[in-house]
Write a protein that holds these residues in place. Sequence first.
Motif, PDB file in Angstrom:
ATOM      1  N   GLY A  53       0.821  -1.210   0.000  1.00 32.42           N
ATOM      2  CA  GLY A  53       0.000   0.000   0.000  1.00 32.42           C
ATOM      3  C   GLY A  53       0.850   1.252   0.000  1.00 32.42           C
ATOM      4  O   GLY A  53       0.569   2.216  -0.730  1.00 32.42           O
ATOM      5  N   ILE A  54       1.894   1.248   0.815  1.00 31.25           N
ATOM      6  CA  ILE A  54       2.815   2.386   0.867  1.00 31.25           C
ATOM      7  C   ILE A  54       3.496   2.564  -0.485  1.00 31.25           C
ATOM      8  O   ILE A  54       3.649   3.676  -0.996  1.00 31.25           O
ATOM      9  CB  ILE A  54       3.863   2.157   1.967  1.00 31.25           C
ATOM     10  N   MET A  55       3.920   1.449  -1.089  1.00 26.98           N
ATOM     11  CA  MET A  55       4.600   1.503  -2.381  1.00 26.98           C
ATOM     12  C   MET A  55       3.678   2.050  -3.464  1.00 26.98           C
ATOM     13  O   MET A  55       4.086   2.907  -4.271  1.00 26.98           O
ATOM     14  CB  MET A  55       5.098   0.107  -2.767  1.00 26.98           C
ATOM     15  N   LEU A  56       2.431   1.580  -3.497  1.00 28.31           N
ATOM     16  CA  LEU A  56       1.496   2.055  -4.516  1.00 28.31           C
ATOM     17  C   LEU A  56       1.222   3.546  -4.366  1.00 28.31           C
ATOM     18  O   LEU A  56       1.169   4.283  -5.357  1.00 28.31           O
ATOM     19  CB  LEU A  56       0.191   1.271  -4.433  1.00 28.31           C
ATOM     20  N   ALA A  57       1.046   4.006  -3.138  1.00 27.85           N
ATOM     21  CA  ALA A  57       0.821   5.437  -2.924  1.00 27.85           C
ATOM     22  C   ALA A  57       2.011   6.242  -3.421  1.00 27.85           C
ATOM     23  O   ALA A  57       1.847   7.310  -4.025  1.00 27.85           O
ATOM     24  CB  ALA A  57       0.561   5.704  -1.446  1.00 27.85           C
ATOM     25  N   ALA A  58       3.223   5.729  -3.183  1.00 28.08           N
ATOM     26  CA  ALA A  58       4.418   6.427  -3.656  1.00 28.08           C
ATOM     27  C   ALA A  58       4.497   6.414  -5.173  1.00 28.08           C
ATOM     28  O   ALA A  58       4.907   7.411  -5.795  1.00 28.08           O
ATOM     29  CB  ALA A  58       5.661   5.777  -3.052  1.00 28.08           C
ATOM     30  N   THR A  60       3.115  -4.956 -11.961  1.00 27.30           N
ATOM     31  CA  THR A  60       1.749  -4.789 -12.467  1.00 27.30           C
ATOM     32  C   THR A  60       1.252  -3.362 -12.277  1.00 27.30           C
ATOM     33  O   THR A  60       0.505  -2.841 -13.105  1.00 27.30           O
ATOM     34  CB  THR A  60       0.789  -5.791 -11.806  1.00 27.30           C
ATOM     35  N   ALA A  61       1.683  -2.698 -11.212  1.00 27.52           N
ATOM     36  CA  ALA A  61       1.323  -1.290 -11.043  1.00 27.52           C
ATOM     37  C   ALA A  61       1.970  -0.433 -12.123  1.00 27.52           C
ATOM     38  O   ALA A  61       1.359   0.508 -12.637  1.00 27.52           O
ATOM     39  CB  ALA A  61       1.735  -0.805  -9.653  1.00 27.52           C
ATOM     40  N   THR A  62       3.217  -0.760 -12.473  1.00 28.53           N
ATOM     41  CA  THR A  62       3.913  -0.019 -13.526  1.00 28.53           C
ATOM     42  C   THR A  62       3.222  -0.190 -14.871  1.00 28.53           C
ATOM     43  O   THR A  62       3.047   0.772 -15.622  1.00 28.53           O
ATOM     44  CB  THR A  62       5.378  -0.490 -13.623  1.00 28.53           C
ATOM     45  N   LEU A  63       2.806  -1.403 -15.166  1.00 31.33           N
ATOM     46  CA  LEU A  63       2.247  -1.710 -16.485  1.00 31.33           C
ATOM     47  C   LEU A  63       0.760  -1.402 -16.594  1.00 31.33           C
ATOM     48  O   LEU A  63       0.266  -1.114 -17.703  1.00 31.33           O
ATOM     49  CB  LEU A  63       2.459  -3.188 -16.805  1.00 31.33           C
ATOM     50  N   PHE A  64       0.032  -1.451 -15.469  1.00 32.03           N
ATOM     51  CA  PHE A  64      -1.426  -1.351 -15.548  1.00 32.03           C
ATOM     52  C   PHE A  64      -2.021  -0.236 -14.675  1.00 32.03           C
ATOM     53  O   PHE A  64      -2.835   0.542 -15.164  1.00 32.03           O
ATOM     54  CB  PHE A  64      -2.057  -2.694 -15.180  1.00 32.03           C
ATOM     55  N   PRO A 122       3.793   3.470 -20.123  1.00 31.82           N
ATOM     56  CA  PRO A 122       5.179   3.803 -19.786  1.00 31.82           C
ATOM     57  C   PRO A 122       6.030   3.829 -21.054  1.00 31.82           C
ATOM     58  O   PRO A 122       5.835   3.020 -21.967  1.00 31.82           O
ATOM     59  CB  PRO A 122       5.606   2.672 -18.843  1.00 31.82           C
ATOM     60  N   GLN A 123       6.944   4.787 -21.115  1.00 34.68           N
ATOM     61  CA  GLN A 123       7.768   4.962 -22.305  1.00 34.68           C
ATOM     62  C   GLN A 123       8.999   4.065 -22.229  1.00 34.68           C
ATOM     63  O   GLN A 123       9.832   4.212 -21.336  1.00 34.68           O
ATOM     64  CB  GLN A 123       8.182   6.429 -22.444  1.00 34.68           C
ATOM     65  N   ALA A 124       9.089   3.149 -23.168  1.00 33.05           N
ATOM     66  CA  ALA A 124      10.230   2.238 -23.212  1.00 33.05           C
ATOM     67  C   ALA A 124      11.406   2.901 -23.914  1.00 33.05           C
ATOM     68  O   ALA A 124      11.244   3.790 -24.746  1.00 33.05           O
ATOM     69  CB  ALA A 124       9.846   0.947 -23.932  1.00 33.05           C
ATOM     70  N   THR A 125      12.601   2.465 -23.558  1.00 29.21           N
ATOM     71  CA  THR A 125      13.806   2.876 -24.265  1.00 29.21           C
ATOM     72  C   THR A 125      14.657   1.625 -24.461  1.00 29.21           C
ATOM     73  O   THR A 125      14.166   0.510 -24.272  1.00 29.21           O
ATOM     74  CB  THR A 125      14.555   3.971 -23.483  1.00 29.21           C
ATOM     75  N   HIS A 126      15.893   1.782 -24.865  1.00 29.73           N
ATOM     76  CA  HIS A 126      16.741   0.624 -25.129  1.00 29.73           C
ATOM     77  C   HIS A 126      18.109   0.809 -24.481  1.00 29.73           C
ATOM     78  O   HIS A 126      18.578   1.931 -24.282  1.00 29.73           O
ATOM     79  CB  HIS A 126      16.899   0.395 -26.635  1.00 29.73           C
ATOM     80  N   ALA A 127      18.715  -0.314 -24.149  1.00 31.08           N
ATOM     81  CA  ALA A 127      20.069  -0.324 -23.602  1.00 31.08           C
ATOM     82  C   ALA A 127      20.766  -1.591 -24.079  1.00 31.08           C
ATOM     83  O   ALA A 127      20.112  -2.580 -24.441  1.00 31.08           O
ATOM     84  CB  ALA A 127      20.053  -0.269 -22.077  1.00 31.08           C
ATOM     85  N   LEU A 128      22.081  -1.554 -24.093  1.00 30.23           N
ATOM     86  CA  LEU A 128      22.852  -2.746 -24.422  1.00 30.23           C
ATOM     87  C   LEU A 128      22.921  -3.655 -23.201  1.00 30.23           C
ATOM     88  O   LEU A 128      23.035  -3.183 -22.066  1.00 30.23           O
ATOM     89  CB  LEU A 128      24.259  -2.364 -24.874  1.00 30.23           C
ATOM     90  N   LEU A 129      22.838  -4.941 -23.424  1.00 30.95           N
ATOM     91  CA  LEU A 129      22.913  -5.897 -22.335  1.00 30.95           C
ATOM     92  C   LEU A 129      24.357  -6.023 -21.857  1.00 30.95           C
ATOM     93  O   LEU A 129      25.292  -6.093 -22.660  1.00 30.95           O
ATOM     94  CB  LEU A 129      22.393  -7.262 -22.776  1.00 30.95           C
ATOM     95  N   LEU A 143      12.462  -0.511 -19.340  1.00 29.52           N
ATOM     96  CA  LEU A 143      11.655   0.524 -18.697  1.00 29.52           C
ATOM     97  C   LEU A 143      12.485   1.082 -17.550  1.00 29.52           C
ATOM     98  O   LEU A 143      12.874   0.330 -16.647  1.00 29.52           O
ATOM     99  CB  LEU A 143      10.345  -0.044 -18.170  1.00 29.52           C
ATOM    100  N   VAL A 144      12.753   2.361 -17.576  1.00 29.84           N
ATOM    101  CA  VAL A 144      13.522   2.985 -16.505  1.00 29.84           C
ATOM    102  C   VAL A 144      12.605   3.145 -15.291  1.00 29.84           C
ATOM    103  O   VAL A 144      11.470   3.605 -15.408  1.00 29.84           O
ATOM    104  CB  VAL A 144      14.092   4.335 -16.947  1.00 29.84           C
ATOM    105  N   ILE A 145      13.106   2.769 -14.116  1.00 27.81           N
ATOM    106  CA  ILE A 145      12.334   2.876 -12.876  1.00 27.81           C
ATOM    107  C   ILE A 145      13.176   3.597 -11.828  1.00 27.81           C
ATOM    108  O   ILE A 145      14.377   3.806 -11.986  1.00 27.81           O
ATOM    109  CB  ILE A 145      11.908   1.491 -12.343  1.00 27.81           C
ATOM    110  N   GLY A 146      12.529   3.950 -10.715  1.00 24.10           N
ATOM    111  CA  GLY A 146      13.266   4.536  -9.605  1.00 24.10           C
ATOM    112  C   GLY A 146      13.564   6.007  -9.819  1.00 24.10           C
ATOM    113  O   GLY A 146      13.223   6.608 -10.804  1.00 24.10           O
TER     114      GLY A 146
END
Length: 394
Positions: free
Chosen positions: A202-207, A302-306, A322-329, A391-394
Amino acid sequence: MTDLVPVAEAQTRLFAMAPRVATETVPLREAAGRWAADDILARRTQPAADLSAMDGYAIRFADLPGPWRVIGESAAGRPFTGTVAKGEATRIFTGAAIPDGADTVMVQEEAERDGETLILAGEGPPTFGRNTRRKGLDFTTGSRLIAAGDRLTPARIAVAATGGHGSLTVNRRVRVAVAATGDELVPPGSATDGVALPESNGIMLAAMLADLPVEIIDLGILPDRLDVLRDAFASVEADLLVTTGGASVGDHDLVRPAIAAAGGTIDFWRIALRPGKPMMAGRIGEMMVLGLPGNPVSAFVTATLFVKPVVAYMAGARDPLPQATHALLGEDLPANNPRTDYLRAELRDGRAYASTIQDSSMLLTLARSTCLIVRPGNAPIAKAGESAEILVIG
């Protein structure tokens, strides 16, 4: 796998289910972070007159190379009201209106003044129209400043103000009720024994929703009791109800039957992704319901995607995904099964490195991650150095 809903299809179906919330008109200072409900058109021309871009002297280009007689001054908000005639100039400052008759600004470094006499003293004469900002350079009355569905960023708030608006029409804040379910959960900070678990979803979703125009209705921790869940779901007044936990098929997974007991229906359940397969979507009356898994990483993905896209869509966003980007593995990745994987990973030196252990209960791994590597269903082995969607997060 035939009964699992692909991620893109689930998103499309959710947007079809989600109503836009009603609009309201708010002052500019309250509009930041909302989405424009209508096209926003300029009510004025900017600049409204020819202006100087530099400190210097307003002259007639035809009078070069001078000399000139200084006949007055033009400052921002205090224009020279006369006309510049042949052989005349006015002192002018940045943002000031260029007087009638003048067409060029000679910067003060190019000029030398003795009393009211002005001569050219720079390395070369200015070109015609130099250092001027012509009327309507930025926009003119009737220009579209902001399109419906654009998010009202600080720059867009500023252009709306400059365009003559003191308030804007936006979609109202989305009322989102959040409930965590599970007998094992206790409030954060509570004393715990060997079986109690501090509630974090719940705390995470609110954030996660904090940067969106929402009104959070915290239903707290609900026990694994059908009657309690039913009553909570039936009584809450919200646009969207988001639950975490109890979304699977165990004896204590009661969210689905509680939705039914509250008079609701399930539109779809189980998504072809990892983590987060048990997510469900439905409706109780006019209220949408999203049931997320209880594992915190699954809830985050699931919160990120939906959840975030649905809230953004309801709030008026034209592009809510959410806006996707690309990076090298940074390292090789194994072939994938039919579900789409969202791997926690860190970006280091421009490369994405997936965490070694991807267990959906491991929050520390998520907390250290800066992106999710997207691995489509049935993707083959990926080699280090190949490009991957993230997907960049954080």
